[in-house]
Write an enzyme that holds these catalytic residues in place. Structure first.
Site, PDB file in Angstrom:
ATOM      1  N   THR A 217       0.851  -1.194   0.000  1.00 28.75           N
ATOM      2  CA  THR A 217       0.000   0.000   0.000  1.00 28.75           C
ATOM      3  C   THR A 217       0.887   1.245   0.000  1.00 28.75           C
ATOM      4  O   THR A 217       2.079   1.146  -0.303  1.00 28.75           O
ATOM      5  CB  THR A 217      -0.998  -0.025   1.183  1.00 28.75           C
ATOM      6  OG1 THR A 217      -1.955   1.016   1.009  1.00 28.75           O
ATOM      7  CG2 THR A 217      -0.318   0.163   2.534  1.00 28.75           C
ATOM      8  N   ASN A 218       0.331   2.414   0.314  1.00 22.37           N
ATOM      9  CA  ASN A 218       1.119   3.655   0.324  1.00 22.37           C
ATOM     10  C   ASN A 218       0.699   4.515   1.517  1.00 22.37           C
ATOM     11  O   ASN A 218      -0.108   4.094   2.335  1.00 22.37           O
ATOM     12  CB  ASN A 218       0.935   4.389  -1.012  1.00 22.37           C
ATOM     13  CG  ASN A 218      -0.523   4.645  -1.288  1.00 22.37           C
ATOM     14  OD1 ASN A 218      -1.210   5.307  -0.518  1.00 22.37           O
ATOM     15  ND2 ASN A 218      -1.021   4.106  -2.388  1.00 22.37           N
ATOM     16  N   ARG A 219       1.251   5.689   1.595  1.00 19.17           N
ATOM     17  CA  ARG A 219       1.075   6.501   2.810  1.00 19.17           C
ATOM     18  C   ARG A 219      -0.234   7.295   2.858  1.00 19.17           C
ATOM     19  O   ARG A 219      -0.443   8.068   3.775  1.00 19.17           O
ATOM     20  CB  ARG A 219       2.232   7.496   2.931  1.00 19.17           C
ATOM     21  CG  ARG A 219       3.564   6.845   3.198  1.00 19.17           C
ATOM     22  CD  ARG A 219       4.616   7.924   3.388  1.00 19.17           C
ATOM     23  NE  ARG A 219       5.960   7.376   3.296  1.00 19.17           N
ATOM     24  CZ  ARG A 219       6.565   6.753   4.296  1.00 19.17           C
ATOM     25  NH1 ARG A 219       5.948   6.602   5.449  1.00 19.17           N
ATOM     26  NH2 ARG A 219       7.777   6.277   4.137  1.00 19.17           N
ATOM     27  N   SER A 220      -1.102   7.127   1.871  1.00 20.28           N
ATOM     28  CA  SER A 220      -2.336   7.914   1.872  1.00 20.28           C
ATOM     29  C   SER A 220      -3.216   7.563   3.076  1.00 20.28           C
ATOM     30  O   SER A 220      -3.376   6.399   3.416  1.00 20.28           O
ATOM     31  CB  SER A 220      -3.106   7.645   0.579  1.00 20.28           C
ATOM     32  OG  SER A 220      -4.386   8.206   0.671  1.00 20.28           O
TER      33      SER A 220
END
Ligand code: CTP
Length: 418
Positions: A217-220
């Protein structure tokens, strides 16, 4: 920004809210509701039934709102019929808590105390926060009265399941003050500049499974997308958020479509497309996913290599289809960049057939993932560029909704000003 628009940006500021308090234990929570509305700039006039005064004193409400509290029909002074004046000037009539007795009286149109008389006199929208024992709530008499009021245009917030005054657990607890405030904002915004418009927003960072327990996933966090959802709702839009698991809660009064991966999000977006007027891509969609998802948990042994394959580009695919269908009417994207901001954003705007792209430099402080603020530059399809100062994400969302409302009326970025 015109006065009317600024008014909607601050949906509670200067609004006249009549708060009818009837006699239930939840009356003490109405104090918090009055306090939050007042702090947000609303002018709150409280009307209490006799039973409500057994639970909370009028003095508590007048201290909090800074305004007199109406407790009886007589002796209102100044030669005015106060409930008629208040009724005429009100933007919203909120009844919290709304007991079974008060609901019945409102449905019947009785007018023998200030709460019911004002409710009968006003043309302002009626918002009810019911609170009562489960048996009273479920009684066909109460249900019929509620149905009558809803049919006449009243809105309900709650009741909720939970612990009741008797100690029993069941349906009938009053909605919590933050939920009531959210619903007040929604009802006040109903006739706003986006009334009748369906705004669909993608939000959050997608999760791409590696095995049953792991994902990429990512930091959003979803903060920007959720701020847009709340703002669109306050502007009167019907709002749907298609979101991966978020670190922020979904606002009251917006539809939530939970998804996990980019492909799920893409499918959900296309499902809604025939009903989408405005599509805002605020999600940080993973561009890649693992080529295969292991059926069992991957055990550690030697180094492993994960092969990644491309995910669909949701906005690009919608943008392609839009050329043929004309839907959605408006499409907005975000570009998270670390270099060549405008050139990269322009390329994305064109590739995805967007009307507007909001570019932010995610390497700058106070901007981008997880922050409460954002510094964006707008670039529209006609090549107009508009840098906004560092703003809270709520402010960015509100300004974006002003842009959307103007765009629907055929105005461009050049008309918007900084
Ligand atoms: N977006 C999308 N689907 C994707 C990737 C991005 O809908 N698979 C949307 C995002 O919601 C955002 C915009 O496209 O509104 C730009 O996303 P960004 O990640 O900045 O750009 P990419 O197109 O992915 O390009 P790159 O990763 O090369 O910067």
């Amino acid at each position: 920004m015109s006065d009317a628009e600024a008014h909607h940006v601050r949906v509670l500021r200067g609004k006249r809210v009549l708060l009818g308090v009837s006699g239930g234990i939840a009356a003490y929570k109405a104090v918090t509701v009055a306090s939050r509305l007042t702090q947000a700039g609303a002018i709150v006039d409280v009307l209490m039934t006799a039973a409500a005064q057994k639970f909370v004193t009028p003095l508590t409400f007048s201290a909090i709102t800074g305004r007199p509290v109406t407790t009886d029909m007589w002796g209102q002074g100044q030669g005015q019929i106060l409930h008629v004046t208040m009724a005429r000037e009100a933007d919203l009539f909120l009844v919290a808590p709304a007991t079974a007795n008060t609901i019945a009286r409102l449905a019947l149109g009785l007018a023998d105390d200030p709460l019911s008389a004002t409710a009968l006199a006003t043309r302002a929208p009626l918002l009810l926060a019911p609170a009562m024992e489960t048996g009273m709530w479920e009684n066909p008499a109460t249900q019929a009265h509620v149905a009558t009021l809803v049919e006449r245009g009243a809105t309900l917030v709650g009741p909720m399941p939970g612990r009741l005054a008797s100690g029993a657990v069941g349906m009938g607890r009053m909605a919590e003050p933050p939920q009531i405030i959210e619903m007040v904002r929604k009802v006040l915004g109903r006739k706003g500049p986006l009334a009748g418009v369906h705004v669909v927003i993608t939000a959050g960072g997608t999760q791409e499974a590696l095995d049953p327990v792991r994902f990429l996933t990512n930091r959003s966090t979803g903060k920007m997308g959720i701020a847009i959802a709340r703002s669109a709702r306050d502007f009167g839009a019907e709002v749907t958020v298609i979101h991966s698991p978020l670190q922020v809660s979904i606002p009251f009064g917006v539809h939530s479509v939970p998804v996990t991966s980019a492909r799920d999000m893409c499918e959900a977006t296309f499902d809604l497309l025939p009903r989408t007027d405005v599509l805002i891509g605020a999600a940080a969609v993973a561009d890649y996913r693992p080529a295969t998802v292991a059926e069992q948990k991957i055990k550690k042994k030697d180094d492993i290599t994960i092969q990644l394959v491309r995910n669909p580009d949701i906005l690009a695919e919608v943008g392609r289809q839009r050329k043929a269908t004309g839907r959605p009417r408006i499409m907005v994207g975000f570009a998270a960049e670390t270099e060549d901001l405008l050139a990269n954003a322009k390329a994305k705007l064109e590739a995805k057939n967007l009307d507007l792209i909001l570019v932010n430099d995610v390497s700058a402080p106070h901007s981008g993932f997880g922050t409460d603020t954002n510094q964006v530059t707008l670039l529209d399809r006609w090549g107009d560029v508009l840098p906004w100062p560092l703003l809270s994400k709520e402010e960015v969302a509100d300004r974006l909704m002003v842009w959307v409302a103007r765009q629907l009326r055929g105005q461009s970025l050049a008309d918007l000003g900084a």
